[in-house]
Design an enzyme around this catalytic site. Structure first.
Site, PDB file in Angstrom:
ATOM      1  N   CYS A   1     -31.708 -46.368 -18.568  1.00 18.41           N
ATOM      2  CA  CYS A   1     -31.013 -44.978 -18.665  1.00 18.41           C
ATOM      3  C   CYS A   1     -32.102 -43.936 -18.866  1.00 18.41           C
ATOM      4  O   CYS A   1     -32.483 -43.453 -17.806  1.00 18.41           O
ATOM      5  CB  CYS A   1     -30.476 -45.190 -20.005  1.00 18.41           C
ATOM      6  SG  CYS A   1     -31.368 -46.119 -21.388  1.00 18.41           S
ATOM      7  N   SER A   2     -32.617 -43.523 -19.833  1.00 21.89           N
ATOM      8  CA  SER A   2     -33.382 -42.190 -20.008  1.00 21.89           C
ATOM      9  C   SER A   2     -34.447 -42.367 -20.904  1.00 21.89           C
ATOM     10  O   SER A   2     -35.074 -41.428 -21.590  1.00 21.89           O
ATOM     11  CB  SER A   2     -32.508 -41.190 -20.125  1.00 21.89           C
ATOM     12  OG  SER A   2     -31.799 -41.407 -21.443  1.00 21.89           O
ATOM     13  N   CYS A   3     -34.948 -43.671 -21.587  1.00 24.58           N
ATOM     14  CA  CYS A   3     -35.906 -43.605 -22.454  1.00 24.58           C
ATOM     15  C   CYS A   3     -37.130 -42.978 -22.106  1.00 24.58           C
ATOM     16  O   CYS A   3     -37.470 -43.125 -21.042  1.00 24.58           O
ATOM     17  CB  CYS A   3     -35.978 -45.305 -22.900  1.00 24.58           C
ATOM     18  SG  CYS A   3     -34.748 -45.992 -23.519  1.00 24.58           S
TER      19      CYS A   3
ATOM     20  N   CYS B   1     -37.160 -45.291 -16.712  1.00 23.38           N
ATOM     21  CA  CYS B   1     -36.535 -46.069 -17.611  1.00 23.38           C
ATOM     22  C   CYS B   1     -35.276 -46.862 -16.467  1.00 23.38           C
ATOM     23  O   CYS B   1     -34.501 -45.772 -16.190  1.00 23.38           O
ATOM     24  CB  CYS B   1     -35.854 -45.461 -18.864  1.00 23.38           C
ATOM     25  SG  CYS B   1     -34.562 -46.626 -19.832  1.00 23.38           S
TER      26      CYS B   1
END
Ligand code: FE
Length: 213
Positions: A121-123, A118
């Site tokens: 961010c951190s998906c 991602c």
């Protein structure tokens, strides 16, 4: 008389590893989270017990969920087809609901190796893999994976032949990916449960390969 000075000042006098207290000021977002949470509880929209229960549910999800999905895809052709067709629905039927998000399953073969990132961010497919590891959220992984995926793979100990194409998938808030790693050789006689034990978290992110028996 003053105490003897310990050489190992990372150990407490009793020998336990020392950890600094984290009683620093709250960040803007920490303050915001507390304010919103307390308002929601105060207005009766949710309860502290519901919030604690939800956190417990989230923490209980582990990569073994995803490993069960992969092992079934390796052994059940109908499920494999359903997973490729609509991974959200196929995994929901196994009890791993991703909610309104779109889940896409991508399969690694001799010709193609898929990796997930991602960049923003951190998906991450948390319903199948639990919480993302710190490296997944790091700026280095997020930026380097799209620019130099083979170097990143090498640092994870994965070296692929030049003939294998590397494809990087960028997750979003609405769309998550799960990698179906290549089934290891000499696993023909293994049960789904035995196969699931070969499926590591990293192999489902594409930064690793399934273990060989
Ligand atoms: Fe993200």
């Amino acid at each position: 008389m003053p105490h003897d000075h310990h050489d190992n000042d990372h150990l407490s006098p009793s020998g336990h590893p020392y950890r600094a207290d984290d009683d620093t000021d709250l960040s803007y977002w920490q303050t915001m989270e507390i304010a919103v949470r307390e308002l929601l509880v105060e207005k009766g929209i949710t309860t502290s017990a519901e919030i604690a229960g939800q956190i417990e549910t989230m923490d209980a999800r582990t990569p073994s969920n995803g490993a069960q999905v992969v092992a079934r895809a390796w052994t059940d052709p109908d499920f494999h087809a359903a997973l490729i067709q609509d991974a959200s629905a196929a995994t929901r039927d196994m009890g791993f609901d991703i909610g309104p998000l779109k889940l896409i399953a991508v399969e690694n073969t001799d010709d193609i190796h898929n990796m997930i990132v991602c960049t923003l961010c951190s998906c991450y497919p948390r319903n199948l893999l639990g919480l993302p590891p710190d490296w997944y959220k790091s700026r280095a992984y997020r930026s380097r994976t799209v620019r130099e995926p083979r170097s990143v793979l090498a640092e994870f100990g994965v070296t692929l032949p030049e003939s294998t194409k590397v494809r990087v998938h960028d997750s979003t808030a609405d769309m998550r990916y799960i990698v179906i790693p290549k089934r290891p050789q000499e696993t023909d006689n293994m049960t789904q449960a035995e196969l699931a034990a070969l499926v590591t978290r990293d192999s489902m992110v594409g930064t690793g390969l399934a273990k060989t028996p």
